[in-house]
Scaffold this motif. Sequence first.
Motif, PDB file in Angstrom:
ATOM      1  N   ARG A 262     -12.209 -29.586  13.753  1.00  0.00           N
ATOM      2  CA  ARG A 262     -12.182 -31.039  13.862  1.00  0.00           C
ATOM      3  C   ARG A 262     -12.554 -31.677  12.532  1.00  0.00           C
ATOM      4  N   LEU A 263     -12.054 -32.885  12.331  1.00  0.00           N
ATOM      5  CA  LEU A 263     -12.199 -33.535  11.027  1.00  0.00           C
ATOM      6  C   LEU A 263     -13.646 -33.687  10.564  1.00  0.00           C
ATOM      7  N   PRO A 264     -14.604 -34.027  11.419  1.00  0.00           N
ATOM      8  CA  PRO A 264     -15.974 -34.111  10.914  1.00  0.00           C
ATOM      9  C   PRO A 264     -16.476 -32.796  10.307  1.00  0.00           C
ATOM     10  N   ALA A 265     -16.080 -31.661  10.874  1.00  0.00           N
ATOM     11  CA  ALA A 265     -16.485 -30.367  10.322  1.00  0.00           C
ATOM     12  C   ALA A 265     -15.828 -30.135   8.965  1.00  0.00           C
ATOM     13  N   LEU A 266     -14.569 -30.525   8.837  1.00  0.00           N
ATOM     14  CA  LEU A 266     -13.857 -30.345   7.578  1.00  0.00           C
ATOM     15  C   LEU A 266     -14.412 -31.268   6.489  1.00  0.00           C
ATOM     16  N   ALA A 267     -14.759 -32.494   6.870  1.00  0.00           N
ATOM     17  CA  ALA A 267     -15.393 -33.401   5.916  1.00  0.00           C
ATOM     18  C   ALA A 267     -16.748 -32.852   5.485  1.00  0.00           C
ATOM     19  N   SER A 268     -17.461 -32.240   6.427  1.00  0.00           N
ATOM     20  CA  SER A 268     -18.747 -31.630   6.100  1.00  0.00           C
ATOM     21  C   SER A 268     -18.584 -30.510   5.078  1.00  0.00           C
ATOM     22  N   ASP A 269     -17.499 -29.748   5.183  1.00  0.00           N
ATOM     23  CA  ASP A 269     -17.222 -28.716   4.176  1.00  0.00           C
ATOM     24  C   ASP A 269     -17.049 -29.340   2.796  1.00  0.00           C
ATOM     25  N   LEU A 270     -16.272 -30.419   2.729  1.00  0.00           N
ATOM     26  CA  LEU A 270     -16.060 -31.078   1.440  1.00  0.00           C
ATOM     27  C   LEU A 270     -17.382 -31.571   0.866  1.00  0.00           C
ATOM     28  N   PHE A 271     -18.212 -32.181   1.692  1.00  0.00           N
ATOM     29  CA  PHE A 271     -19.504 -32.649   1.208  1.00  0.00           C
ATOM     30  C   PHE A 271     -20.387 -31.480   0.750  1.00  0.00           C
ATOM     31  N   ALA A 272     -20.305 -30.350   1.452  1.00  0.00           N
ATOM     32  CA  ALA A 272     -21.095 -29.184   1.059  1.00  0.00           C
ATOM     33  C   ALA A 272     -20.672 -28.693  -0.326  1.00  0.00           C
ATOM     34  N   VAL A 273     -19.362 -28.680  -0.588  1.00  0.00           N
ATOM     35  CA  VAL A 273     -18.876 -28.280  -1.907  1.00  0.00           C
ATOM     36  C   VAL A 273     -19.351 -29.270  -2.966  1.00  0.00           C
ATOM     37  N   ILE A 274     -19.220 -30.563  -2.674  1.00  0.00           N
ATOM     38  CA  ILE A 274     -19.649 -31.591  -3.626  1.00  0.00           C
ATOM     39  C   ILE A 274     -21.126 -31.450  -3.954  1.00  0.00           C
ATOM     40  N   ASP A 275     -21.952 -31.298  -2.920  1.00  0.00           N
ATOM     41  CA  ASP A 275     -23.405 -31.213  -3.130  1.00  0.00           C
ATOM     42  C   ASP A 275     -23.780 -29.977  -3.927  1.00  0.00           C
ATOM     43  N   ALA A 276     -23.004 -28.897  -3.775  1.00  0.00           N
ATOM     44  CA  ALA A 276     -23.316 -27.664  -4.485  1.00  0.00           C
ATOM     45  C   ALA A 276     -22.872 -27.701  -5.939  1.00  0.00           C
ATOM     46  N   VAL A 277     -21.705 -28.271  -6.204  1.00  0.00           N
ATOM     47  CA  VAL A 277     -21.161 -28.224  -7.571  1.00  0.00           C
ATOM     48  C   VAL A 277     -21.582 -29.414  -8.416  1.00  0.00           C
ATOM     49  N   SER A 278     -21.985 -30.525  -7.769  1.00  0.00           N
ATOM     50  CA  SER A 278     -22.340 -31.721  -8.532  1.00  0.00           C
ATOM     51  C   SER A 278     -23.489 -32.464  -7.851  1.00  0.00           C
ATOM     52  N   PRO A 279     -24.642 -31.827  -7.720  1.00  0.00           N
ATOM     53  CA  PRO A 279     -25.760 -32.490  -7.042  1.00  0.00           C
ATOM     54  C   PRO A 279     -26.217 -33.728  -7.802  1.00  0.00           C
ATOM     55  N   GLY A 280     -26.296 -34.843  -7.099  1.00  0.00           N
ATOM     56  CA  GLY A 280     -26.805 -36.072  -7.697  1.00  0.00           C
ATOM     57  C   GLY A 280     -25.792 -36.892  -8.454  1.00  0.00           C
ATOM     58  N   ARG A 281     -24.566 -36.409  -8.597  1.00  0.00           N
ATOM     59  CA  ARG A 281     -23.542 -37.186  -9.312  1.00  0.00           C
ATOM     60  C   ARG A 281     -22.243 -37.129  -8.526  1.00  0.00           C
ATOM     61  N   PRO A 282     -21.660 -38.279  -8.188  1.00  0.00           N
ATOM     62  CA  PRO A 282     -20.426 -38.280  -7.390  1.00  0.00           C
ATOM     63  C   PRO A 282     -19.256 -37.659  -8.148  1.00  0.00           C
ATOM     64  N   VAL A 283     -18.328 -37.100  -7.402  1.00  0.00           N
ATOM     65  CA  VAL A 283     -17.159 -36.444  -7.966  1.00  0.00           C
ATOM     66  C   VAL A 283     -15.915 -37.272  -7.652  1.00  0.00           C
ATOM     67  N   HIS A 284     -14.820 -36.886  -8.257  1.00  0.00           N
ATOM     68  CA  HIS A 284     -13.515 -37.481  -7.973  1.00  0.00           C
ATOM     69  C   HIS A 284     -12.708 -36.460  -7.175  1.00  0.00           C
ATOM     70  N   VAL A 285     -12.055 -36.917  -6.116  1.00  0.00           N
ATOM     71  CA  VAL A 285     -11.338 -36.020  -5.208  1.00  0.00           C
ATOM     72  C   VAL A 285      -9.837 -36.255  -5.325  1.00  0.00           C
ATOM     73  N   LEU A 286      -9.096 -35.161  -5.426  1.00  0.00           N
ATOM     74  CA  LEU A 286      -7.636 -35.161  -5.375  1.00  0.00           C
ATOM     75  C   LEU A 286      -7.236 -34.232  -4.243  1.00  0.00           C
ATOM     76  N   ALA A 287      -6.474 -34.739  -3.268  1.00  0.00           N
ATOM     77  CA  ALA A 287      -6.191 -33.931  -2.082  1.00  0.00           C
ATOM     78  C   ALA A 287      -4.756 -34.131  -1.618  1.00  0.00           C
ATOM     79  N   HIS A 288      -4.229 -33.086  -0.954  1.00  0.00           N
ATOM     80  CA  HIS A 288      -2.840 -33.069  -0.508  1.00  0.00           C
ATOM     81  C   HIS A 288      -2.749 -32.655   0.949  1.00  0.00           C
ATOM     82  N   ASP A 289      -1.833 -33.284   1.706  1.00  0.00           N
ATOM     83  CA  ASP A 289      -1.518 -32.873   3.066  1.00  0.00           C
ATOM     84  C   ASP A 289      -2.801 -32.892   3.911  1.00  0.00           C
ATOM     85  N   TRP A 290      -3.105 -31.828   4.662  1.00  0.00           N
ATOM     86  CA  TRP A 290      -4.301 -31.813   5.492  1.00  0.00           C
ATOM     87  C   TRP A 290      -5.572 -31.938   4.659  1.00  0.00           C
TER      88      TRP A 290
END
Length: 312
Positions: free
Chosen positions: A79-107
């Motif tokens: 479900r989408l909330p779980a998938l969004a949580s994955d994206l946030f987990a990646v963001i928090d791990a690779v760029s803690p404290g600084r927002p990132v820019h997202v480029l996404a395709h299809d799903w």
Amino acid sequence: MTSSTSGTARRITNGSVDLAVFEDGNPAGETMVLVHGWPDTHELWSRVVPFLTERFRVVSYDSRGAGESTVPTRVEDYRLPALASDLFAVIDAVSPGRPVHVLAHDWGSVEAWEAVCEPGARTRIASFTSVSGPNLDHLGKWMRRRISDRSFGGPLAQAVASGYTVLFQIPGLATLPLRLWFSRHWPAFLKFFDRLDPALVRPAPTLADDMVNGLKLYRANIRTSLFKPRERYTDVPVQLILNENDKAVRPVGYEDTEKWAPDLRRRGVDAGHWSPISHAEDIAQLAAEFVLDVEDRQWGNAPDGPSESASA
């Protein structure tokens, strides 16, 4: 962990899911996170990444159910909330404290739309470039409005384009065709469907499994979002890259997007659905330009407010 792209690889955990994450580019640059759709892996971006690495730190990952990441077995785990949580987990791990820019395709774009519409998203996502993936709630609201206005052309065009998703809703129906034919002839199918040069297509070795596992995305989300759409707003700056020859996602479905994302830019590309493969340089250039525009506005070098619509 292996990858056919250059750069470093790591695993990031989000609950019971381990995500295969890949990093390349300029360590001092702004971080851009790339999210793929169905039935791809992070390899979808293999032609885009080289156009970004001089200026940006580029992070991509295999979504749950794809490539080298964990494959949950339950439909509800997609479900989408779980998938969004994955994206946030990646963001928090690779760029803690600084927002990132997202480029996404299809799903991947559908997932990112879910994330940017969450409260406080702008503290973690500085901008979002969406390619061929709508917010399903926005799409559902738009279809209801057009039908209520007795303006059926747009919804009918999108319904025809999305007809295959009805088959994907039926457990087991699409499994054998995907495993036995589509996964074995994927470059040829993309040539037929998208007029794509088969030589440009690099199917992942997990493609057959990715196709079948990814069917859970459709079963977990489409009916709920389209028939009971939510009010979903975002203050994150959004760029829509509209593939003008997209046979799966018709540009007309974004007609009302400014209502939900007021800081919006539209750009057109003369491409089919898989533009990150066929028009990699164009996608990279438009994404980079948008990031720089957002960064300029943040630091006061350009006027505030939505970017003007334009065509590439």
